[in-house]
Every structure is written in C-alpha cells, then in structure tokens.
Design a protein around this motif. Structure first.
Motif, PDB file in Angstrom:
ATOM      1  N   GLN A  39     -68.358 -31.836  22.898  1.00 21.01           N
ATOM      2  CA  GLN A  39     -69.454 -31.788  23.860  1.00 21.01           C
ATOM      3  C   GLN A  39     -68.980 -31.100  25.122  1.00 21.01           C
ATOM      4  N   MET A  40     -69.798 -30.208  25.636  1.00 16.26           N
ATOM      5  CA  MET A  40     -69.489 -29.570  26.913  1.00 16.26           C
ATOM      6  C   MET A  40     -70.731 -29.634  27.796  1.00 16.26           C
ATOM      7  N   GLU A  41     -70.479 -29.513  29.071  1.00 11.64           N
ATOM      8  CA  GLU A  41     -71.581 -29.543  30.044  1.00 11.64           C
ATOM      9  C   GLU A  41     -72.159 -28.140  30.169  1.00 11.64           C
ATOM     10  N   TRP A  42     -73.477 -28.041  29.979  1.00 11.24           N
ATOM     11  CA  TRP A  42     -74.126 -26.729  30.073  1.00 11.24           C
ATOM     12  C   TRP A  42     -74.286 -26.362  31.547  1.00 11.24           C
ATOM     13  N   GLY A  43     -73.684 -25.253  31.940  1.00 12.41           N
ATOM     14  CA  GLY A  43     -73.668 -24.827  33.338  1.00 12.41           C
ATOM     15  C   GLY A  43     -72.220 -24.594  33.745  1.00 12.41           C
ATOM     16  N   PHE A  44     -71.796 -23.350  33.611  1.00 10.10           N
ATOM     17  CA  PHE A  44     -70.410 -22.928  33.828  1.00 10.10           C
ATOM     18  C   PHE A  44     -69.984 -23.224  35.272  1.00 10.10           C
ATOM     19  N   ILE A  45     -68.916 -24.012  35.431  1.00 11.07           N
ATOM     20  CA  ILE A  45     -68.408 -24.255  36.792  1.00 11.07           C
ATOM     21  C   ILE A  45     -67.150 -23.403  36.974  1.00 11.07           C
ATOM     22  N   PRO A  46     -67.195 -22.415  37.836  1.00 12.27           N
ATOM     23  CA  PRO A  46     -66.025 -21.550  38.035  1.00 12.27           C
ATOM     24  C   PRO A  46     -64.847 -22.334  38.608  1.00 12.27           C
ATOM     25  N   SER A  47     -63.642 -21.858  38.364  1.00 14.54           N
ATOM     26  CA  SER A  47     -62.446 -22.598  38.772  1.00 14.54           C
ATOM     27  C   SER A  47     -62.331 -22.738  40.289  1.00 14.54           C
ATOM     28  N   TYR A  48     -62.952 -21.837  41.041  1.00 20.60           N
ATOM     29  CA  TYR A  48     -62.830 -21.928  42.507  1.00 20.60           C
ATOM     30  C   TYR A  48     -63.685 -23.057  43.108  1.00 20.60           C
ATOM     31  N   ILE A  49     -64.565 -23.647  42.321  1.00 22.16           N
ATOM     32  CA  ILE A  49     -65.357 -24.782  42.806  1.00 22.16           C
ATOM     33  C   ILE A  49     -64.463 -26.020  42.816  1.00 22.16           C
ATOM     34  N   LYS A  50     -64.322 -26.659  43.995  1.00 16.69           N
ATOM     35  CA  LYS A  50     -63.289 -27.683  44.128  1.00 16.69           C
ATOM     36  C   LYS A  50     -63.694 -29.060  43.620  1.00 16.69           C
ATOM     37  N   ASP A  51     -64.953 -29.443  43.846  1.00 15.10           N
ATOM     38  CA  ASP A  51     -65.337 -30.794  43.427  1.00 15.10           C
ATOM     39  C   ASP A  51     -66.820 -30.839  43.068  1.00 15.10           C
ATOM     40  N   ARG A  52     -67.277 -32.026  42.635  1.00 16.45           N
ATOM     41  CA  ARG A  52     -68.661 -32.186  42.190  1.00 16.45           C
ATOM     42  C   ARG A  52     -69.656 -31.844  43.296  1.00 16.45           C
ATOM     43  N   ASP A  53     -69.296 -32.224  44.498  1.00 19.11           N
ATOM     44  CA  ASP A  53     -70.193 -31.954  45.606  1.00 19.11           C
ATOM     45  C   ASP A  53     -70.424 -30.438  45.722  1.00 19.11           C
TER      46      ASP A  53
END
Lengths: 79, 269
Positions: free
Chosen positions: B59-73
């Motif tokens: 299972q993966m989360e749909w919506g690519f989070i780039p590595s430069y994004i630091k946290d959920r916020d």
C-alpha cells in the motif's frame, strides 16, 4: 466478507464444519483449526490452466489440497 | 512467472491471491470501490523488490511527496494550499499525476523516481468528468459554464488493470513517520478519453501486461521510459459509461446512470 453457507465434511474421521464465503467474487472456504486461526482455502488457476486448491495465505498447500478434495466430494454428492 | 504455495501461476492470478490474503487479514486494500485522489488515501501498488527480479503488492499513499518536504505540516500545505503569516495565499501543488512528456526533464520532482522507482498502480476503474456546453434556451448560444457529467472508465474483461506510476520513500523529519507515496503517469487522451475527459484531454497511462512488467522490472533507457510512459491504451479495449453525479457518496460508485440530455460517446476505434 459475507457468509453464504456452511456444511460438514469428515476429515480424518472427525466432522469439520466448513463455512463458505464469497470474497471479492470468489468462493472461499473457512476450515476450523483447533487452537489456531482458521485455515482459509480456495481454488486457483495454475499457469497451465489447471485448477488447484490453495491456502490463503500460503503455507498450507498439502492441507488445502486434501480438504479441498473433500469439499469437492461434498458438492458432487449434493448436486 | 510467479509461484503461489509452490504452484506456478500467472502474475494476474498471483496478484488476485495476494489480494485475497489482504482481504482475509481485514486489511483495507482493493476492497475500496473508489479511490479519490484528493483524499490522499492508501492504494494498492506493485513495487519492485530490492533484488529487482520480482515484486511485492504493497500500500502506498496516493500523492507524491518530494524529498524536500520536511514534515506532514509542509506536505499538507503543499497539497491543500495555505496562507502565510503575511496573509498571502499559496495555492496547492498537486502531485497525484505526473505528466509523461515532462517526466525526465531536469529538476522535475519525478525524474529520479522515473529512473529508479517505477511502480504499477492497480485499478479496477477510474472516473473522469465530461464537460458539455449545451445551447442556452434564452440566448440560443452555448452556455458559458460547462455542465459536467461523471464517467466510470475501465478496461474491458479485466477485473484489474495496471497504471504506470512512480513512487517516493518519504520520512517526516519531525515524527519519523515513514510512508511511500506515488503519482500516476498520464498521457495524451486516446479517442475514447478525448471525448470523456474533454477538458484536459489526458488519461492515465494504462499498460498491457507485457509493458507493465517491463515498466516495473526492466532496466530501461530514458528513451524507453518515455516511450512506455506515453503509451496510449487502445480505446476499443476500454469501456466508459456515465455514473450518478453524487457517485462519491453512493454505495456502488460505479453503478451506471443514464442522463437523457447526454449525447452518447462516439464509438472509439
């Protein structure tokens, strides 16, 4: 997961109540196992088109095959 | 070729059996009849194993989070937009889809993933909106605001099919949370999707089995990656029908719904 039927087979001289379920459009059979999680078996299709009984998850192929044969016999008898 | 319980089975059968495992374990997997992108929910994905010869259903989360994004916020700010301390609104950045034609462009967030972390997204069907501009009864001219009709689209005679995807491992630097996220590759619409998704004229890159596993497991040149990413599934092998406008709340979101005023789709060749 919807229960649709249950029936009894004789396995190693002991009665076993099998529950038939329809899961994702596929018939599955829940086999009670003393002191453990029930064994779930179903039929699958091999790469050569042959139908075989298998456990879900993997790991109980021999048991799935032998109980599967008894389930087939049950349905043949009750046709 | 795959083995299940020691018996040689086709990849499709292997996937079905693995899916049943998840269902039996009360694991919420393909049981969800509708995945809405903007919910950023988990979705079943085929991912290459580390050795590179086989794959896992995960299972993966749909919506690519780039590595430069630091946290959920920061991820939520990216996904939903936000107002900064000066009251300036920063619009959302959508990473649900990756445009095939731009996939390998330098500095694109998907480039490394397309080179090293390709995946297959399992789907039973998806939906898109058809935009129509009927003639106004008052003016006799086409209305300015489109009337939108949702369609369910699937691949004929295939309970599941594959969409090309790219995935990204991501760790929240504040909490240590680890997730894998993905984006679905899109390509130019074929003649069927051109009629349905007529506002954007795009469609997911749906792959037949041979191309799907080449995409997932193959050691591909950049040229070949782009070639597969741009693949258009044959329209004649796809099915599309209208569904209710409130399908998101429906028990069966894929139930057909007929609109009297909706022109039929032209036969796709």
């Amino acid at each position: 997961m919807n229960a649709v039927n249950s029936f009894e087979i004789i396995y190693q001289d002991r009665p076993l109540v099998i529950q038939e379920l329809s899961l994702s459009g596929r018939p599955m059979f829940v086999v009670p196992v003393a002191g453990k999680k029930p064994l779930v078996i179903t039929t699958a299709t091999g790469s050569e088109g042959q139908v075989f009984w298998t456990s879900i998850p993997e790991g109980q192929q021999a048991l799935a095959a032998s109980i599967g044969q008894l389930i087939e016999a049950h349905f043949q008898k009750n046709k | 070729m795959c083995y299940y319980n020691g018996v040689k089975v086709t990849r499709i059968e292997y996937i079905r059996l693995k899916q049943l495992e998840k269902l039996i374990a009360n694991y919420d997997f393909l049981s969800n009849p509708l995945h809405v992108g903007f919910e950023y929910a988990p979705h079943p994905v085929l991912k290459k194993q580390a050795e590179g010869k086989d794959f896992d259903l995960v299972q993966m989360e749909w919506g690519f989070i780039p590595s430069y994004i630091k946290d959920r916020d920061a991820a939520n700010k990216m996904r939903f937009g936000y107002k900064d301390e000066q009251g300036v609104f920063h619009p959302m950045i959508t990473t649900l889809n990756a445009v095939s034609e731009e996939l390998l462009q330098p500095r694109k967030i998907y480039r490394q993933a397309a080179l090293q972390r390709r995946c297959l997204v399992l789907s039973t069907g998806f939906y898109e909106w058809r935009h129509l501009f009927p003639l106004s009864k008052k003016t006799g001219k086409p209305v300015k605001t489109a009337v939108k009709y949702p369609y369910h689209i699937s691949v004929k005679d295939q309970p599941y099919f594959f969409m090309a995807g790219v995935w990204q491992p991501w760790t929240d630097q504040s909490t240590g949370e680890y997730v894998e996220t993905f984006a679905i590759i899109t390509t130019a619409a074929n003649t069927l999707m051109d009629q349905v998704h007529n506002s954007k004229r795009r469609m997911p890159t749906i792959l037949p089995e041979d191309l799907a596993f080449e995409w997932l497991l193959g050691d591909l040149s950049e040229e070949r990656i782009l070639e597969i990413a741009r693949y258009q599934y044959p329209p004649a092998q796809m099915a599309a029908y209208s569904i209710a406008k409130d399908f998101r709340e429906a028990i069966d979101p894929a139930a057909p719904f007929v609109y009297e005023d909706l022109p039929v789709l032209q036969e796709a060749l």
